[in-house]
Design an enzyme around this catalytic site. Structure first.
Site, PDB file in Angstrom:
ATOM      1  N   SER A  80      44.210   8.871 -85.035  1.00 42.01           N
ATOM      2  CA  SER A  80      44.444   7.955 -83.911  1.00 42.01           C
ATOM      3  C   SER A  80      45.907   7.558 -83.879  1.00 42.01           C
ATOM      4  O   SER A  80      46.536   7.395 -84.925  1.00 42.01           O
ATOM      5  CB  SER A  80      43.590   6.691 -84.069  1.00 42.01           C
ATOM      6  OG  SER A  80      43.897   5.767 -83.052  1.00 42.01           O
ATOM      7  N   PHE A 121      43.344  -6.210 -80.267  1.00 45.28           N
ATOM      8  CA  PHE A 121      44.180  -5.369 -79.409  1.00 45.28           C
ATOM      9  C   PHE A 121      43.404  -5.052 -78.127  1.00 45.28           C
ATOM     10  O   PHE A 121      42.230  -5.430 -77.982  1.00 45.28           O
ATOM     11  CB  PHE A 121      44.568  -4.076 -80.146  1.00 45.28           C
ATOM     12  CG  PHE A 121      43.417  -3.148 -80.410  1.00 45.28           C
ATOM     13  CD1 PHE A 121      42.572  -3.356 -81.487  1.00 45.28           C
ATOM     14  CD2 PHE A 121      43.141  -2.076 -79.553  1.00 45.28           C
ATOM     15  CE1 PHE A 121      41.484  -2.523 -81.717  1.00 45.28           C
ATOM     16  CE2 PHE A 121      42.060  -1.227 -79.785  1.00 45.28           C
ATOM     17  CZ  PHE A 121      41.227  -1.455 -80.871  1.00 45.28           C
ATOM     18  N   GLY A 145      46.016  -0.590 -83.339  1.00 38.39           N
ATOM     19  CA  GLY A 145      44.894  -1.533 -83.473  1.00 38.39           C
ATOM     20  C   GLY A 145      43.695  -0.879 -84.122  1.00 38.39           C
ATOM     21  O   GLY A 145      43.060  -1.441 -85.022  1.00 38.39           O
ATOM     22  N   ASN A 184      46.584   4.808 -82.055  1.00 36.88           N
ATOM     23  CA  ASN A 184      46.458   3.412 -81.608  1.00 36.88           C
ATOM     24  C   ASN A 184      46.521   2.501 -82.842  1.00 36.88           C
ATOM     25  O   ASN A 184      45.607   2.507 -83.674  1.00 36.88           O
ATOM     26  CB  ASN A 184      45.113   3.255 -80.870  1.00 36.88           C
ATOM     27  CG  ASN A 184      44.880   1.846 -80.388  1.00 36.88           C
ATOM     28  OD1 ASN A 184      45.206   0.878 -81.063  1.00 36.88           O
ATOM     29  ND2 ASN A 184      44.296   1.720 -79.210  1.00 36.88           N
ATOM     30  N   LYS A 197      34.498  -9.453 -86.044  1.00 39.21           N
ATOM     31  CA  LYS A 197      34.524  -8.347 -85.071  1.00 39.21           C
ATOM     32  C   LYS A 197      33.843  -7.117 -85.680  1.00 39.21           C
ATOM     33  O   LYS A 197      33.093  -6.419 -85.011  1.00 39.21           O
ATOM     34  CB  LYS A 197      35.960  -8.014 -84.645  1.00 39.21           C
ATOM     35  CG  LYS A 197      35.987  -6.909 -83.599  1.00 39.21           C
ATOM     36  CD  LYS A 197      37.371  -6.513 -83.114  1.00 39.21           C
ATOM     37  CE  LYS A 197      37.244  -5.335 -82.149  1.00 39.21           C
ATOM     38  NZ  LYS A 197      38.526  -4.749 -81.746  1.00 39.21           N
ATOM     39  N   GLU A 227      45.095  16.330 -75.981  1.00 37.38           N
ATOM     40  CA  GLU A 227      44.598  16.117 -74.624  1.00 37.38           C
ATOM     41  C   GLU A 227      43.122  15.746 -74.661  1.00 37.38           C
ATOM     42  O   GLU A 227      42.305  16.476 -75.237  1.00 37.38           O
ATOM     43  CB  GLU A 227      44.802  17.392 -73.805  1.00 37.38           C
ATOM     44  CG  GLU A 227      44.997  17.081 -72.329  1.00 37.38           C
ATOM     45  CD  GLU A 227      44.768  18.301 -71.472  1.00 37.38           C
ATOM     46  OE1 GLU A 227      44.116  18.157 -70.430  1.00 37.38           O
ATOM     47  OE2 GLU A 227      45.217  19.390 -71.885  1.00 37.38           O
ATOM     48  N   ASP A 241      40.438  -6.945 -76.027  1.00 34.40           N
ATOM     49  CA  ASP A 241      39.780  -7.978 -76.861  1.00 34.40           C
ATOM     50  C   ASP A 241      39.779  -9.384 -76.251  1.00 34.40           C
ATOM     51  O   ASP A 241      38.751 -10.082 -76.327  1.00 34.40           O
ATOM     52  CB  ASP A 241      40.416  -8.030 -78.265  1.00 34.40           C
ATOM     53  CG  ASP A 241      39.903  -6.923 -79.172  1.00 34.40           C
ATOM     54  OD1 ASP A 241      38.957  -6.218 -78.776  1.00 34.40           O
ATOM     55  OD2 ASP A 241      40.453  -6.765 -80.282  1.00 34.40           O
ATOM     56  N   ASP A 249      36.703   7.755 -80.280  1.00 37.32           N
ATOM     57  CA  ASP A 249      36.989   7.606 -78.864  1.00 37.32           C
ATOM     58  C   ASP A 249      36.140   6.444 -78.379  1.00 37.32           C
ATOM     59  O   ASP A 249      34.940   6.376 -78.660  1.00 37.32           O
ATOM     60  CB  ASP A 249      36.707   8.869 -78.059  1.00 37.32           C
ATOM     61  CG  ASP A 249      37.435   8.803 -76.716  1.00 37.32           C
ATOM     62  OD1 ASP A 249      38.678   8.872 -76.717  1.00 37.32           O
ATOM     63  OD2 ASP A 249      36.772   8.653 -75.677  1.00 37.32           O
TER      64      ASP A 249
END
Ligand code: ITT
Length: 200
Positions: free
Chosen positions: A15, A153, A19, A17, A176, A45, A156, A74
């Site tokens: 990843s 992030f 977060g 990302n 969380k 992609e 949220d 994902d």
């Protein structure tokens, strides 16, 4: 590239990302893997039409390209009043978190039915182009009228978890994890990961 070093089996968190990576590093900490970050600049992609398809694409690509086992997520936010949007397009909905939140709140202006859910599809893949495990977790809630909370992030601050009265951004990372989509998905994957560590 190394997020945490030790002598055990290596796993790449597929990843870009920060977060998500932070959540996975927390989840994986007790499992004694050598956890690596996805190499900088690696673009994948995401042309799948489901979360599961995109998670599989990312895990296989990163595992094949790095030569290590890879764990991909994902995920996205599906809003009932918007026919499930932004869904798999959650990260492409606008160019940053603040704009994504503003766009979603604008789309829901005047709409009282604000139910939504987050989904997380996880895929664990091996470098020999092999999928080891696929799981999915869901968390139901509602979209708030205004953002609340500073943690986490993405969306949220505008996602209030059903029966909790708190947005994800108002929760601690432990809270969380316990009720969130990614934490629930990871708890399904964890026994298999433990087996892998023990088999080493
Ligand atoms: P990678 O593909 O590199 O992992 P990404 O951010 O593009 O990063 P996705 O394609 O899975 O990941 O998009 C998921 C988006 O959904 C993410 O960018 C957030 O906007 C949102 N999202 C997913 N999980 C979330 C969470 O726990 N809290 C808030 N927003 C979340």
């Amino acid at each position: 590239m190394s997020l945490k070093s030790c002598h055990y089996q290596t796993l790449v968190v597929a990843s870009s990302n920060p977060g998500k990576v932070e959540e996975f590093v927390d989840f994986l900490a007790p499992l004694q893997f050598q956890v690596l970050a996805q190499p900088e600049g690696m673009q994948i992609e995401e042309h799948g039409i489901t979360f599961a398809e995109n998670a599989r694409l990312k895990a296989l690509e990163v595992a094949t390209r790095t030569g290590y086992m890879a764990l991909a997520d994902d995920s996205g936010l599906c809003v009932d009043a918007l026919g499930g949007e932004p869904g798999v397009y959650s990260s492409r909905y606008a160019s940053n978190d603040q704009q994504r939140i503003e766009k979603l709140l604008t789309a829901l202006e005047g709409i009282r039915e604000r139910s939504a859910h987050f989904s997380s599809a996880l895929c664990l893949a091996m470098p020999q182009n092999e999928v080891l495990l696929e799981v999915e977790g869901i968390c139901r809630g509602v979209i708030t009228n205004v953002p609340r909370g500073d943690h986490g992030f993405g969306y949220d601050p505008i996602f209030e978890v059903l029966d909790k009265g708190l947005t994800f951004a108002e929760m601690s990372s432990e809270q969380k994890r316990a009720c969130g989509h990614r934490g629930k998905a990871f708890s399904l994957l964890e026994p298999k990961l433990k087996q892998l560590v023990m088999a080493k």
